[in-house]
Design an enzyme around this catalytic site. Structure first.
Site, PDB file in Angstrom:
ATOM      1  N   THR A  58       0.833  -1.200   0.000  1.00 21.68           N
ATOM      2  CA  THR A  58       0.000   0.000   0.000  1.00 21.68           C
ATOM      3  C   THR A  58       0.867   1.250   0.000  1.00 21.68           C
ATOM      4  O   THR A  58       2.005   1.238   0.498  1.00 21.68           O
ATOM      5  CB  THR A  58      -0.910   0.014   1.246  1.00 21.68           C
ATOM      6  OG1 THR A  58      -1.586   1.272   1.338  1.00 21.68           O
ATOM      7  CG2 THR A  58      -0.109  -0.181   2.517  1.00 21.68           C
ATOM      8  N   TYR A  92      -2.237   0.073  10.578  1.00 15.31           N
ATOM      9  CA  TYR A  92      -2.354  -0.521   9.241  1.00 15.31           C
ATOM     10  C   TYR A  92      -1.084  -0.286   8.427  1.00 15.31           C
ATOM     11  O   TYR A  92      -0.547  -1.210   7.809  1.00 15.31           O
ATOM     12  CB  TYR A  92      -3.561   0.078   8.519  1.00 15.31           C
ATOM     13  CG  TYR A  92      -3.647  -0.301   7.058  1.00 15.31           C
ATOM     14  CD1 TYR A  92      -3.988  -1.592   6.677  1.00 15.31           C
ATOM     15  CD2 TYR A  92      -3.376   0.632   6.055  1.00 15.31           C
ATOM     16  CE1 TYR A  92      -4.050  -1.947   5.335  1.00 15.31           C
ATOM     17  CE2 TYR A  92      -3.441   0.293   4.724  1.00 15.31           C
ATOM     18  CZ  TYR A  92      -3.785  -1.004   4.360  1.00 15.31           C
ATOM     19  OH  TYR A  92      -3.839  -1.348   3.037  1.00 15.31           O
TER      20      TYR A  92
END
Length: 676
Positions: free
Chosen positions: A449, A492
């Site tokens: 990501t 995250y």
């Protein structure tokens, strides 16, 4: 077997077992609401004699029993001797005066009898922790105590239920018949936890065997008595939530009058379950929701569509995998990107193993879509990447692995950072180790990501009327490159960043061919977007539903959005060229040509719909970047890859897919309007 099983309506009735501790007023309300939302018609809970006589006990049960009984068919289980009345000084001991138990039952029937029709007399009487049979080896005291209480309950118009033994013991049950206890009860409970305890202890012979034994014994002593499954369940301590779905589907269709699933909510990790069993993880994961109330797969399916949804998912292929020679493996293969990637290979005749735990709403429909299109070349491995023993056989013969399974929401990581770490970091290590153990040097291509670059607070920004743009002209022209220093932000970002680095290091340390794609915002058909992840699809879904869109910040934040077909092409390019790029990370996004602000996307949605969309502004969220556009020149230089789909065309394609598959009434309205 049981005459009541012939009624299909009764076969679909089920309940939950849930113990409530004194003072848990708020938790009781929350769990009761969730149990009703799951479609349960019954609830079994304990009414402890010891707790009732303890300080505050009457007040607690005066609130609990009417509250539960007014909302659901309630079965109270009356057990646990007050230590002051016990022959052993413990709650598992027989009372010194056996009639005291019948008197307590009589008192409870008088005080709360308006709220239930059946009453269960004791729980697991052959379990040392519930009944100290060392002091009553022939169960003489138990039979006298329970027999008298059952007789009196029947005399008063109630239906007594004999508590189920665990593990099942036909000799004990026959003794209850010979002593006359079975003759005075209306139902007998059965406890069984196949796959969690019983089968592992080699005492489990299967539902058919044990229920058949039970019916034969009861027919000799009281043929009118019903069989109830008063406790069954499956612990997800290994995170195998799909197996819990299958066990539940089996249990509620057994030939019994009632079935109670243990339980609705996991036990909190700081609560001792039973003496000597504190550290057994199986006791803490029996619920269909975790201890904070977040539904597991079974809980979500029941709330989404009840038993029919459970049956649909339970019929999907089980953990045994029919493996072809050297298949492609896609973890998270039923998800948005995974299902589209799988479809691209399956269309070429490849064999694909789809690893997924179906935890994300809607992904089971993606799996069904793949199976409808490609039949036997799709090999579901419905397991969780945290479950290493289940993961290893699914990866044993892989020719290549695309690792897309993840916890994908920043907000969820802030609420549940340990779960986020276990899935993203530990799950990735599990997968890498399983591939390494297989010894086939299968390439691993990992979905990372752009959050590994952090919030980018040092980038100087210019605020325009509808977007933020970098002050640096090179950054405006090309976006953020792979040379940008990593700066993990939010749990995250940390968990994905750790996984990102482990994948790259396995190429260095172990020679495992691997590469990383640090993705920006991917969108397109088969995406079930939420507020926390998949925001482009989420915006469209909200707008097509006629609902407002929530904007965190001012809507000027910029992302480069990439259509799914282009993302699939990138993954395939890296797979084809892995020998040349092993150990490298690439940014993957729409690039500067597809850089859009949230406000721009909403305006285009309004144009596609022909009407405006309401907006709700909310404060900025942790770790949110004002601007992220991926510099994709490294992918271009290595593979000749480019983003081929202009963002407006991609958004229109997603809009049309959603109208056709999620909002068919809008498609029909459009056809009628065109006909006029």
């Amino acid at each position: 077997m049981n005459r009541h099983s012939e009624d299909p309506a009764r076969a679909c009735r089920f309940g939950f077992v849930e113990w409530f501790r004194p003072g848990e007023y708020a938790r009781s309300e929350e769990v009761l609401a969730d149990i009703l939302a799951a479609g349960a018609s019954h609830l079994r809970t304990h009414l402890s004699w010891a707790e009732y006589l303890a300080p505050g006990g009457e007040e607690w049960f005066d609130w609990l029993i009417p509250r539960l009984g007014a909302a659901i068919d309630l079965l109270p289980c009356l057990h646990y001797t007050p230590p002051s009345l016990s022959r052993t000084g413990r709650s598992s001991g027989a009372p010194r005066v056996l009639k005291d138990y019948a008197d307590f039952v009589d008192h409870i029937l008088t005080r709360y009898g308006a709220w239930f029709t059946h009453v269960e007399l004791w729980n697991e009487p052959n379990n040392l922790l519930d009944w100290d049979w060392r002091e009553d080896p022939e169960f003489d005291l138990f039979c006298e105590m329970v027999g008298a209480a059952a007789y009196w309950a029947r005399h008063r118009g109630f239906k007594p239920v004999l508590g189920g033994p665990c593990p099942f013991d036909p000799y004990w049950l026959n003794l209850m018949g010979e002593r006359g206890v079975l003759a005075v009860v209306e139902a007998v409970g059965f406890h069984g936890f196949p796959g969690t305890w019983d089968s592992e202890a080699a005492s489990w012979g299967g539902w058919d065997l044990h229920l058949g034994e039970m019916r034969q014994i009861m027919d000799r002593h009281n043929p009118r008595a019903e069989i109830w499954i008063t406790e069954t369940g499956y612990s997800t301590w290994r995170n195998d939530e799909l197996e819990q779905v299958r066990r539940f589907a089996k249990a509620i269709n057994l030939p019994v009058a009632r079935s109670y699933w243990y339980g609705y909510q996991d036990v909190a990790p700081d609560v001792p379950v039973q003496e000597g069993l504190w550290f057994d993880p199986r006791h803490y994961h029996l619920g269909i929701a975790d201890h904070q109330g977040h539904p597991k797969l079974l809980g979500r399916l029941l709330q989404e569509g009840g038993l029919s949804r459970v049956d649909d998912v339970a019929r999907l292929q089980g953990p045994g995998i029919m493996r072809p020679a050297r298949p492609l493996v896609i973890s998270g293969g039923a998800g948005f990107i995974g299902s589209n990637l799988a479809d691209s290979f399956l269309r070429e005749g490849r064999e694909v193993i789809v690893i997924d735990n179906l935890s994300r709403p809607g992904v089971d429909r993606n799996l069904a879509w793949l199976e409808e299109r490609h039949g036997g070349r799709v090999h579901p491995a419905l397991i969780d990447i945290r479950d290493l023993p289940a993961l290893e056989p699914a990866l044993a013969d892989a020719s290549a692995v695309f690792h897309l399974a993840a916890q994908t929401a920043v907000t969820t990581s802030l609420e549940r950072p340990i779960d986020d770490f276990e899935i993203n970091a530990r799950g990735t290590i599990n997968l890498l180790e399983a591939v390494r153990k297989a010894g086939r040097q299968a390439p691993v291509i990992f979905a990372s990501t752009n959050k590994v670059y952090g919030a980018l607070p040092d980038l100087a920004m210019i605020e325009t009327e509808d977007r933020y743009v970098p002050a640096d002209p090179m950054l405006r022209a090309h976006g953020v490159g792979e040379g940008r220093a990593l700066d993990f932000c939010t749990p995250y970002g940390c968990s994905k960043g750790v996984a990102d680095q482990y994948v790259l290091d396995y190429a260095k340390s172990f020679g495992l061919p691997s590469a990383v794609l640090r993705m920006s915002c991917i969108y397109g058909p088969r995406q079930f977007g939420t507020e926390d992840q998949g925001w482009v699809a989420h915006f469209l879904i909200r707008a097509l539903s006629g609902e407002d869109i929530s904007i965190y910040g001012d809507g000027k934040q910029v992302r480069d959005i990439l259509f799914i077909d282009d993302a699939v092409a990138a993954y395939r390019a890296v797979h084809a060229g892995i020998a040349e790029v092993s150990g490298r990370a690439f940014n993957l996004g729409g690039g500067a040509a597809n850089a859009v602000s949230l406000n721009m996307v909403i305006r285009e949605i309004d144009r596609l719909r022909g009407r405006g969309t309401g907006r709700n502004l909310a404060p900025w969220r942790a770790g949110d970047q004002l601007y992220f556009v991926a510099d994709t020149r490294a992918l271009r230089d290595a593979f000749g890859w480019r983003a081929a789909t202009e963002w407006r065309k991609g958004l229109s394609a997603l809009h049309d897919w959603l109208v056709e598959h999620r909002f068919p009434h809008l498609a029909e309205e459009g056809r009628r309007s065109a006909a006029r």
